[in-house]
Design a protein around this motif. Structure first.
Motif, PDB file in Angstrom:
ATOM      1  N   MET A  42       0.726  -0.994   0.065  1.00 21.61           N
ATOM      2  CA  MET A  42      -0.051  -0.165  -0.083  1.00 21.61           C
ATOM      3  C   MET A  42       1.021   1.215  -0.055  1.00 21.61           C
ATOM      4  N   ARG A  43       0.604   2.146  -0.928  1.00 20.26           N
ATOM      5  CA  ARG A  43       1.235   3.391  -0.986  1.00 20.26           C
ATOM      6  C   ARG A  43       0.399   4.466  -0.417  1.00 20.26           C
ATOM      7  N   MET A  44       1.061   5.263   0.389  1.00 22.82           N
ATOM      8  CA  MET A  44       0.366   6.404   1.127  1.00 22.82           C
ATOM      9  C   MET A  44       0.786   7.779   0.567  1.00 22.82           C
ATOM     10  N   GLY A  45      -0.611   8.584   0.341  1.00 21.98           N
ATOM     11  CA  GLY A  45      -0.292   9.924   0.124  1.00 21.98           C
ATOM     12  C   GLY A  45      -1.022  10.891   1.084  1.00 21.98           C
ATOM     13  N   PHE A  46      -0.655  12.047   0.522  1.00 24.91           N
ATOM     14  CA  PHE A  46      -1.360  13.157   1.508  1.00 24.91           C
ATOM     15  C   PHE A  46      -1.748  14.317   0.643  1.00 24.91           C
ATOM     16  N   ALA A  47      -3.096  14.774   0.706  1.00 26.43           N
ATOM     17  CA  ALA A  47      -3.626  15.960  -0.239  1.00 26.43           C
ATOM     18  C   ALA A  47      -3.072  17.185   0.459  1.00 26.43           C
ATOM     19  N   VAL A  48      -2.467  18.053  -0.411  1.00 29.36           N
ATOM     20  CA  VAL A  48      -2.107  19.467   0.081  1.00 29.36           C
ATOM     21  C   VAL A  48      -3.179  20.462   0.270  1.00 29.36           C
ATOM     22  N   GLU A  65       9.468  14.430   3.833  1.00 32.61           N
ATOM     23  CA  GLU A  65      10.239  13.865   5.125  1.00 32.61           C
ATOM     24  C   GLU A  65       9.696  12.543   5.755  1.00 32.61           C
ATOM     25  N   LEU A  66       8.465  12.331   5.846  1.00 37.06           N
ATOM     26  CA  LEU A  66       7.625  11.390   6.578  1.00 37.06           C
ATOM     27  C   LEU A  66       7.615  10.083   5.810  1.00 37.06           C
ATOM     28  N   GLY A  67       7.995  10.318   4.270  1.00 39.11           N
ATOM     29  CA  GLY A  67       7.947   9.057   3.501  1.00 39.11           C
ATOM     30  C   GLY A  67       6.716   8.790   2.673  1.00 39.11           C
ATOM     31  N   TYR A  68       5.797   9.796   2.709  1.00 38.12           N
ATOM     32  CA  TYR A  68       4.791   9.971   1.962  1.00 38.12           C
ATOM     33  C   TYR A  68       5.048   9.370   0.460  1.00 38.12           C
ATOM     34  N   HIS A  69       4.144   8.790  -0.316  1.00 42.51           N
ATOM     35  CA  HIS A  69       4.651   8.598  -1.775  1.00 42.51           C
ATOM     36  C   HIS A  69       4.280   9.721  -2.575  1.00 42.51           C
ATOM     37  N   GLU A  70       2.937  10.226  -2.174  1.00 42.59           N
ATOM     38  CA  GLU A  70       2.577  11.122  -3.213  1.00 42.59           C
ATOM     39  C   GLU A  70       1.889  12.535  -2.561  1.00 42.59           C
ATOM     40  N   LEU A  71       1.950  13.604  -3.303  1.00 48.67           N
ATOM     41  CA  LEU A  71       1.175  14.811  -2.874  1.00 48.67           C
ATOM     42  C   LEU A  71      -0.260  14.772  -3.715  1.00 48.67           C
ATOM     43  N   TRP A  72      -1.263  15.219  -3.390  1.00 50.87           N
ATOM     44  CA  TRP A  72      -2.649  15.276  -4.442  1.00 50.87           C
ATOM     45  C   TRP A  72      -3.198  16.633  -4.512  1.00 50.87           C
ATOM     46  N   THR A  73      -3.710  16.900  -5.387  1.00 57.05           N
ATOM     47  CA  THR A  73      -4.611  18.112  -5.475  1.00 57.05           C
ATOM     48  C   THR A  73      -6.101  17.512  -6.241  1.00 57.05           C
ATOM     49  N   PHE A  74      -7.035  18.460  -6.429  1.00 61.67           N
ATOM     50  CA  PHE A  74      -8.102  18.279  -7.053  1.00 61.67           C
ATOM     51  C   PHE A  74      -8.369  19.411  -8.031  1.00 61.67           C
ATOM     52  N   GLN A  75      -9.550  19.388  -8.849  1.00 63.18           N
ATOM     53  CA  GLN A  75      -9.777  20.562  -9.686  1.00 63.18           C
ATOM     54  C   GLN A  75     -11.292  20.919  -9.348  1.00 63.18           C
ATOM     55  N   THR A 129      -4.474   0.025  -3.890  1.00 62.67           N
ATOM     56  CA  THR A 129      -3.038   0.070  -4.118  1.00 62.67           C
ATOM     57  C   THR A 129      -2.434   1.198  -3.564  1.00 62.67           C
ATOM     58  N   ASP A 130      -3.124   2.334  -3.707  1.00 64.84           N
ATOM     59  CA  ASP A 130      -2.739   3.879  -3.069  1.00 64.84           C
ATOM     60  C   ASP A 130      -3.876   4.207  -2.192  1.00 64.84           C
ATOM     61  N   VAL A 131      -3.708   4.827  -0.999  1.00 58.89           N
ATOM     62  CA  VAL A 131      -4.722   5.765  -0.232  1.00 58.89           C
ATOM     63  C   VAL A 131      -4.012   7.072   0.142  1.00 58.89           C
ATOM     64  N   PHE A 132      -4.863   8.243  -0.431  1.00 65.91           N
ATOM     65  CA  PHE A 132      -4.202   9.635   0.039  1.00 65.91           C
ATOM     66  C   PHE A 132      -5.226  10.169   0.945  1.00 65.91           C
ATOM     67  N   HIS A 133      -4.814  10.714   2.130  1.00 62.81           N
ATOM     68  CA  HIS A 133      -5.705  11.288   3.025  1.00 62.81           C
ATOM     69  C   HIS A 133      -5.830  12.740   2.532  1.00 62.81           C
ATOM     70  N   ASP A 134      -7.185  13.105   2.353  1.00 59.08           N
ATOM     71  CA  ASP A 134      -7.638  14.355   1.956  1.00 59.08           C
ATOM     72  C   ASP A 134      -8.400  15.200   2.788  1.00 59.08           C
ATOM     73  N   LEU A 135      -7.659  16.313   3.628  1.00 64.90           N
ATOM     74  CA  LEU A 135      -8.505  16.970   4.558  1.00 64.90           C
ATOM     75  C   LEU A 135      -9.052  18.188   3.982  1.00 64.90           C
ATOM     76  N   ASN A 136      -8.979  18.226   2.822  1.00 61.02           N
ATOM     77  CA  ASN A 136      -9.679  19.347   1.999  1.00 61.02           C
ATOM     78  C   ASN A 136     -11.336  18.965   2.201  1.00 61.02           C
ATOM     79  N   GLU A 171      -1.172  18.733  10.541  1.00 61.31           N
ATOM     80  CA  GLU A 171       0.208  18.253  10.838  1.00 61.31           C
ATOM     81  C   GLU A 171      -0.067  17.190  11.935  1.00 61.31           C
ATOM     82  N   GLU A 172      -0.772  17.206  12.523  1.00 62.63           N
ATOM     83  CA  GLU A 172      -1.207  15.914  13.432  1.00 62.63           C
ATOM     84  C   GLU A 172      -1.448  14.923  12.593  1.00 62.63           C
ATOM     85  N   ALA A 173      -2.144  15.007  11.787  1.00 61.85           N
ATOM     86  CA  ALA A 173      -2.760  13.963  10.929  1.00 61.85           C
ATOM     87  C   ALA A 173      -1.624  13.350   9.861  1.00 61.85           C
ATOM     88  N   LEU A 174      -0.723  14.238   9.482  1.00 62.11           N
ATOM     89  CA  LEU A 174       0.541  13.832   8.826  1.00 62.11           C
ATOM     90  C   LEU A 174       1.252  12.918   9.816  1.00 62.11           C
TER      91      LEU A 174
END
Length: 298
Positions: free
Chosen positions: A1-7, A28-38, A263-270, A288-291
């Protein structure tokens, strides 16, 4: 599982400084990917919710963060097919180049008629348009001489350079059966929406995989990306939504999603109302707590 985080991208907390802070800490924490949306616009009176009321452009955001990071991947989930694919193909090719090959391009059909009206595009025939859109993107990225004469798009014999190396992977969104089958036939993977019932995501993944196999493609080569509408709170009972609860519950949910084929989950706090409506400093404290709490294992 690859982990990502939404900016930070929506609401008062989506400042350039906060984008950089989240991006740098995720790397720094080793997340695989940063995510955005439109979201291009918010029609007056529309009930789509506060997340979409004020959202930065995803590609400009990723270009900004490409210069603030060095290794973490950069994804958009998703860009809607209401612009000319030759123009978007050039933008994505440049972003792939300046980021050092870190881009993932999610493509969707779009669902807000007013956005199509504002961009001079017909809302009808979106499924056929989306398939041709992906075809044109790949021609732009790979063909030495680009030429296309289709139902929706025309490109005279032309050079569209420089080419991205490698071409960015294309993920398709969508929830209807025809959209899932399209992802299996044409794309490098599928990305779920913010409204996805994650407890029922397994059958959708199996449908995409079956369509890939029927098309003579390797289903094991596809990515299945889950946008997590993640909220850390005090937890709940058996009826709680996946990825909403204590950090321990959320990590357990991620493991369950992996078992369902994600295969990939990204956490999106937006998409958390208490983030987009909060004071920006409080929103960043929670982010930052969630990160830290949800970071992938070292």
């Amino acid at each position: 599982m690859r982990m990502g985080f939404a900016v930070p991208q929506s609401g008062p907390w989506a400042t350039p400084d906060n984008m950089r802070r989240v991006a740098a800490r995720a790397e720094e924490l080793g997340y695989h990917e940063l995510w955005t949306f439109q979201r291009l616009l918010y029609p007056v009176g529309h009930p789509m919710g506060p997340t979409y009321r004020s959202a930065h452009d995803p590609l400009v955001t990723l270009a900004y963060l490409a210069g603030a990071t060095s290794s973490i991947r950069l994804g958009v989930a998703v860009l809607n097919a209401y612009v000319q694919p030759a123009v978007l193909g050039k933008q994505l090719a440049t972003l792939q180049t300046v980021s050092g090959g870190r881009l993932t391009a999610g493509i969707g059909l779009g669902w807000v008629p007013e956005e199509f009206e504002a961009t001079g595009t017909s809302f009808a025939g979106r499924g056929r348009r989306g398939e041709e859109f992906v075809e044109v993107l790949r021609k732009v990225w790979t063909d030495e001489t680009v030429e296309h004469q289709g139902e929706f798009y025309r490109i005279p014999p032309s050079y569209l350079d420089p080419k991205p190396s490698p071409p960015p992977p294309v993920l398709l969104g969508g929830t209807a059966e025809v959209a899932l089958r399209r992802a299996g036939r044409l794309a490098d993977g599928w990305v779920s929406s913010s409204k996805e019932d994650l407890s029922a995501i397994g059958p959708r993944i199996r449908l995409v995989r079956a369509a890939a196999e029927e098309a003579g493609r390797d289903p094991d080569a596809l990515r299945f990306v889950c946008r997590g509408v993640t909220r850390i709170n005090e937890g709940g009972g058996p009826d709680r939504r996946l990825l909403q609860g204590t950090p321990e519950q959320i990590r357990s949910d991620v493991a369950a999603l992996a078992g369902a084929g994600v295969t990939d989950v990204f956490h999106d706090l937006n998409f958390a109302p208490d983030i987009v409506s909060a004071d920006p400093k409080e929103a960043m404290r929670r982010a930052e707590e969630a990160l830290e709490a949800l970071a992938p294992p070292a």
